[in-house]
Each structure stands twice: as C-alpha cells, then as structure tokens.
Design a protein around this motif. Sequence first.
Motif, PDB file in Angstrom:
ATOM      1  N   ILE A   4      46.416  55.270  49.452  1.00 49.86           N
ATOM      2  CA  ILE A   4      45.810  54.498  48.373  1.00 49.86           C
ATOM      3  C   ILE A   4      45.467  55.456  47.235  1.00 49.86           C
ATOM      4  N   SER A   8      43.672  53.619  41.039  1.00 55.72           N
ATOM      5  CA  SER A   8      44.136  52.249  40.825  1.00 55.72           C
ATOM      6  C   SER A   8      43.377  51.242  41.694  1.00 55.72           C
ATOM      7  N   PHE A   9      42.541  51.722  42.587  1.00 58.15           N
ATOM      8  CA  PHE A   9      41.772  50.833  43.451  1.00 58.15           C
ATOM      9  C   PHE A   9      40.496  50.449  42.714  1.00 58.15           C
ATOM     10  N   ARG A  12      38.328  44.764  41.196  1.00 61.18           N
ATOM     11  CA  ARG A  12      38.955  43.515  41.646  1.00 61.18           C
ATOM     12  C   ARG A  12      39.593  43.669  43.019  1.00 61.18           C
ATOM     13  N   GLN A  13      40.261  44.783  43.248  1.00 60.21           N
ATOM     14  CA  GLN A  13      40.859  45.005  44.562  1.00 60.21           C
ATOM     15  C   GLN A  13      39.776  45.138  45.637  1.00 60.21           C
ATOM     16  N   PHE A  14      38.692  45.805  45.285  1.00 57.98           N
ATOM     17  CA  PHE A  14      37.580  45.948  46.229  1.00 57.98           C
ATOM     18  C   PHE A  14      37.001  44.587  46.586  1.00 57.98           C
ATOM     19  N   ARG A  16      38.435  41.670  46.330  1.00 55.15           N
ATOM     20  CA  ARG A  16      39.449  40.901  47.050  1.00 55.15           C
ATOM     21  C   ARG A  16      39.458  41.312  48.524  1.00 55.15           C
ATOM     22  N   ALA A  17      39.398  42.609  48.786  1.00 56.58           N
ATOM     23  CA  ALA A  17      39.368  43.095  50.168  1.00 56.58           C
ATOM     24  C   ALA A  17      38.081  42.660  50.863  1.00 56.58           C
TER      25      ALA A  17
END
Length: 66
Positions: A4, A8-9, A12-14, A16-17
């Motif tokens: 990862i 780029s993390f 929003r990705q956090f 979503r996860a």
Amino acid sequence: MHTIDRSSFGRRQFLRALGAGAAVAATLPLAPEAKADSESTDEKRKSRYKESDHVKAYYRVNRYPS
C-alpha cells in the motif's frame, strides 16, 4: 505481494475500509445460541433454600424470631 502506497491511502479509503469492517463485524454472532434447560419439571419445583451459617447469622443480627 501488493504494498500500500501510504501517500495514496487517503481519508476516503480509510473510511471505506472502516465501513466494510463494521459491516463484517455486524454479521458475526455476539453470543452463542441459547440452549433449553436440562432440568426436569420435578427438579425445577424442588426447594433450593438451605439454612446455612450465614443465613442463620443474618436472622440473628436482624433479630428475626427463631
């Protein structure tokens, strides 16, 4: 193996996860299934009261008639 890229993390990705993890956790059972009592009807109705030493002391301290 997939790595990862921390840059780029994003938020929003956090989130979503986090939401996916909460959905999985909600489907897991929290307690084992309830089981029926194994006592018979006669065992359920029997007397369970026992006049032990601490019960006798309670009666004595609170001046119950003997």
